[in-house]
Design a protein around this motif. Structure first.
Motif, PDB file in Angstrom:
ATOM      1  N   LEU A   1      12.382   5.860  -7.563  1.00  0.00           N
ATOM      2  CA  LEU A   1      11.780   5.115  -6.463  1.00  0.00           C
ATOM      3  C   LEU A   1      12.694   3.932  -6.178  1.00  0.00           C
ATOM      4  N   MET A   2      13.078   3.777  -4.909  1.00  0.00           N
ATOM      5  CA  MET A   2      14.007   2.709  -4.532  1.00  0.00           C
ATOM      6  C   MET A   2      13.551   2.062  -3.226  1.00  0.00           C
ATOM      7  N   ALA A   3      14.136   0.919  -2.917  1.00  0.00           N
ATOM      8  CA  ALA A   3      13.846   0.256  -1.646  1.00  0.00           C
ATOM      9  C   ALA A   3      14.727   0.840  -0.545  1.00  0.00           C
ATOM     10  N   THR A   4      14.214   0.796   0.678  1.00  0.00           N
ATOM     11  CA  THR A   4      15.000   1.295   1.815  1.00  0.00           C
ATOM     12  C   THR A   4      16.207   0.402   2.099  1.00  0.00           C
ATOM     13  N   SER A   5      16.274  -0.755   1.443  1.00  0.00           N
ATOM     14  CA  SER A   5      17.389  -1.681   1.693  1.00  0.00           C
ATOM     15  C   SER A   5      18.705  -1.212   1.068  1.00  0.00           C
ATOM     16  N   ALA A   6      18.680  -0.075   0.390  1.00  0.00           N
ATOM     17  CA  ALA A   6      19.914   0.387  -0.267  1.00  0.00           C
ATOM     18  C   ALA A   6      20.200   1.850   0.055  1.00  0.00           C
ATOM     19  N   PRO A   7      20.406   2.162   1.356  1.00  0.00           N
ATOM     20  CA  PRO A   7      20.553   3.576   1.729  1.00  0.00           C
ATOM     21  C   PRO A   7      21.794   4.252   1.160  1.00  0.00           C
ATOM     22  N   ARG A   8      22.884   3.496   1.034  1.00  0.00           N
ATOM     23  CA  ARG A   8      24.118   4.142   0.522  1.00  0.00           C
ATOM     24  C   ARG A   8      23.975   4.472  -0.961  1.00  0.00           C
TER      25      ARG A   8
ATOM     26  N   GLU B   1      22.907  -4.588  -3.075  1.00  0.00           N
ATOM     27  CA  GLU B   1      22.086  -5.356  -4.023  1.00  0.00           C
ATOM     28  C   GLU B   1      20.804  -4.611  -4.384  1.00  0.00           C
ATOM     29  N   GLY B   2      20.108  -4.076  -3.365  1.00  0.00           N
ATOM     30  CA  GLY B   2      18.849  -3.366  -3.620  1.00  0.00           C
ATOM     31  C   GLY B   2      19.056  -2.070  -4.393  1.00  0.00           C
ATOM     32  N   GLY B   3      20.284  -1.582  -4.407  1.00  0.00           N
ATOM     33  CA  GLY B   3      20.580  -0.350  -5.140  1.00  0.00           C
ATOM     34  C   GLY B   3      20.542  -0.547  -6.646  1.00  0.00           C
ATOM     35  N   ALA B   4      20.520  -1.797  -7.061  1.00  0.00           N
ATOM     36  CA  ALA B   4      20.461  -2.078  -8.500  1.00  0.00           C
ATOM     37  C   ALA B   4      19.052  -1.905  -9.057  1.00  0.00           C
ATOM     38  N   HIS B   5      18.088  -1.627  -8.170  1.00  0.00           N
ATOM     39  CA  HIS B   5      16.691  -1.572  -8.613  1.00  0.00           C
ATOM     40  C   HIS B   5      16.171  -0.148  -8.485  1.00  0.00           C
ATOM     41  N   VAL B   6      16.056   0.534  -9.614  1.00  0.00           N
ATOM     42  CA  VAL B   6      15.468   1.876  -9.576  1.00  0.00           C
ATOM     43  C   VAL B   6      14.271   1.905 -10.520  1.00  0.00           C
ATOM     44  N   VAL B   7      13.224   2.590 -10.065  1.00  0.00           N
ATOM     45  CA  VAL B   7      12.086   2.875 -10.936  1.00  0.00           C
ATOM     46  C   VAL B   7      12.106   4.378 -11.184  1.00  0.00           C
TER      47      VAL B   7
ATOM     48  N   GLN C   1       0.834  -1.207   0.000  1.00  0.00           N
ATOM     49  CA  GLN C   1       0.000   0.000   0.000  1.00  0.00           C
ATOM     50  C   GLN C   1       0.871   1.259   0.000  1.00  0.00           C
ATOM     51  N   ALA C   2       1.949   1.210   0.774  1.00  0.00           N
ATOM     52  CA  ALA C   2       2.851   2.372   0.812  1.00  0.00           C
ATOM     53  C   ALA C   2       3.541   2.556  -0.537  1.00  0.00           C
ATOM     54  N   TYR C   3       3.891   1.444  -1.176  1.00  0.00           N
ATOM     55  CA  TYR C   3       4.508   1.507  -2.517  1.00  0.00           C
ATOM     56  C   TYR C   3       3.537   2.155  -3.508  1.00  0.00           C
ATOM     57  N   ALA C   4       2.275   1.685  -3.485  1.00  0.00           N
ATOM     58  CA  ALA C   4       1.278   2.264  -4.404  1.00  0.00           C
ATOM     59  C   ALA C   4       1.065   3.741  -4.089  1.00  0.00           C
TER      60      ALA C   4
ATOM     61  N   GLY D   1      11.336 -10.177  -4.722  1.00  0.00           N
ATOM     62  CA  GLY D   1      10.698  -9.042  -5.382  1.00  0.00           C
ATOM     63  C   GLY D   1      11.544  -7.796  -5.214  1.00  0.00           C
ATOM     64  N   CYS D   2      11.332  -6.834  -6.073  1.00  0.00           N
ATOM     65  CA  CYS D   2      12.015  -5.550  -5.930  1.00  0.00           C
ATOM     66  C   CYS D   2      11.070  -4.447  -6.411  1.00  0.00           C
ATOM     67  N   VAL D   3      11.475  -3.190  -6.257  1.00  0.00           N
ATOM     68  CA  VAL D   3      10.548  -2.098  -6.583  1.00  0.00           C
ATOM     69  C   VAL D   3      10.104  -2.136  -8.044  1.00  0.00           C
ATOM     70  N   THR D   4      10.974  -2.615  -8.911  1.00  0.00           N
ATOM     71  CA  THR D   4      10.621  -2.611 -10.338  1.00  0.00           C
ATOM     72  C   THR D   4       9.459  -3.558 -10.637  1.00  0.00           C
ATOM     73  N   CYS D   5       9.411  -4.691  -9.967  1.00  0.00           N
ATOM     74  CA  CYS D   5       8.448  -5.711 -10.395  1.00  0.00           C
ATOM     75  C   CYS D   5       7.066  -5.536  -9.800  1.00  0.00           C
ATOM     76  N   LEU D   6       6.881  -4.534  -8.943  1.00  0.00           N
ATOM     77  CA  LEU D   6       5.582  -4.344  -8.295  1.00  0.00           C
ATOM     78  C   LEU D   6       4.642  -3.449  -9.079  1.00  0.00           C
ATOM     79  N   SER D   7       5.069  -2.964 -10.238  1.00  0.00           N
ATOM     80  CA  SER D   7       4.171  -2.138 -11.054  1.00  0.00           C
ATOM     81  C   SER D   7       4.572  -2.226 -12.516  1.00  0.00           C
ATOM     82  N   VAL D   8       3.619  -1.862 -13.346  1.00  0.00           N
ATOM     83  CA  VAL D   8       3.867  -1.722 -14.787  1.00  0.00           C
ATOM     84  C   VAL D   8       3.481  -0.305 -15.142  1.00  0.00           C
ATOM     85  N   ARG D   9       4.436   0.448 -15.593  1.00  0.00           N
ATOM     86  CA  ARG D   9       4.166   1.842 -15.902  1.00  0.00           C
ATOM     87  C   ARG D   9       3.751   1.992 -17.365  1.00  0.00           C
ATOM     88  N   VAL D  10       2.631   2.690 -17.563  1.00  0.00           N
ATOM     89  CA  VAL D  10       2.088   2.920 -18.909  1.00  0.00           C
ATOM     90  C   VAL D  10       2.189   4.415 -19.163  1.00  0.00           C
TER      91      VAL D  10
END
Ligand SMILES: NC(=O)NCCC[C@H](N)C(=O)O
Length: 268
Positions: A222-229, A208-214, A48-51, A254-263
């Motif tokens: 938009l990134m996950a909190t798992s990659a603060p640096r 690792e989580g820093g490799a995922h950007v939306v 829900q927070a991601y959405a 899962g990662c931030v990229t796979c939780l949505s499809v941007r149109v």
């Protein structure tokens, strides 16, 4: 729920498709990580927070109908690749995930997108498709096969997109290993990127989580909190970074990229 509307209503904002996690989420597939217990209620809060973060960034968030019998349905990116006004419905590499596609098809048709399909023996997961600078890099070796890549290339030909297969053997999907910044630099977690030379510009990130950007807006990631640096380093380079905790979903790869499809544009 904050920030999420269910039926698509006409509007000028770009659309992000999402799919809420179901009651069987904890049974989701794991391949490259040890299985650990997933708190389904907490995962729902994180989703829900991601959405909400997408909505705050200016996206009209549209929910695909839930697929409660499909544990991995929340990872909606894998079921469809949207390019312009064309939605390419995938044939997920994991047979357990193929029932996810029907509901996604209804959603993209509801948005007015044209529809194409990946057919057997092709397999393709949306998480393997990294588009940047007119090229679609497609990870092969995990969930996606060469036939799937060829079919995607045919579907994207009308857009002039160059499709290039790249090996993926150390991560679940290509975009589990690397994604792209707005300037086209591919950022990856070195230990799991098979072929850094495949990309014209490539940089390792320290987490690792820093490799995922939306990319959710101009210069806005938009990134996950798992990659603060990594987030701090992108901020120091002038990016706005919104961080969301998706820890329960990361337990299922899962990662931030796979939780949505941007149109973006197209469709309506
Ligand atoms: N694109 C993605 O990275 N999707 C994550 C899918 C995770 C899910 N547990 C799976 O193994 O299919």
């Amino acid at each position: 729920m904050a920030g999420v509307v269910t039926p698509p209503d006409a509007g000028s904002r770009p659309v992000a498709l999402v799919r809420r996690p179901g009651p069987r989420l904890a049974e989701g597939l794991v391949t490259h990580v040890e299985r650990s217990p997933v708190d389904v209620d907490r995962a729902l809060e994180q989703w829900q927070a991601y959405a909400g973060a997408l909505s705050d960034a200016g996206w009209e968030v549209v929910e695909v109908e839930p697929a409660d019998d499909c544990p991995d349905a929340v990872f909606v990116e894998d079921a469809v690749v949207v390019h312009g006004d064309l939605a390419v419905l995938t044939r997920p590499g994991a047979p357990e995930r193929r029932d996810e596609v029907a509901g996604v098809e209804r959603a993209v048709r509801g948005l007015g997108l044209r529809v194409a399909t990946i057919e057997a023996p092709g397999t393709l997961d949306g998480g393997d498709v990294l588009r940047t600078g007119g090229t679609a890099y497609v990870g092969v070796g995990g969930r996606t096969n060469g036939v799937g890549v060829q079919q995607l290339a045919v579907h994207l030909r009308e857009f002039g997109v160059r499709v290039q297969a790249v090996p993926v053997t150390r991560a679940l999907h290509l975009k589990s290993a690397c994604t792209a910044l707005p300037d086209g630099t591919v950022v990856g977690w070195g230990p799991v990127v098979d072929d850094k030379e495949a990309f014209p510009r490539y940089e390792d990130v320290p987490e690792e989580g820093g490799a995922h950007v939306v990319v959710v807006g101009e210069g806005h990631l938009l990134m996950a909190t798992s990659a603060p640096r990594t987030a701090a380093s992108f901020r120091s380079r002038g990016h706005e970074v919104t961080e969301v905790d998706i820890g329960e979903l990361e337990k299922l790869e899962g990662c931030v990229t796979c939780l949505s499809v941007r149109v973006r544009g197209g469709g309506r």
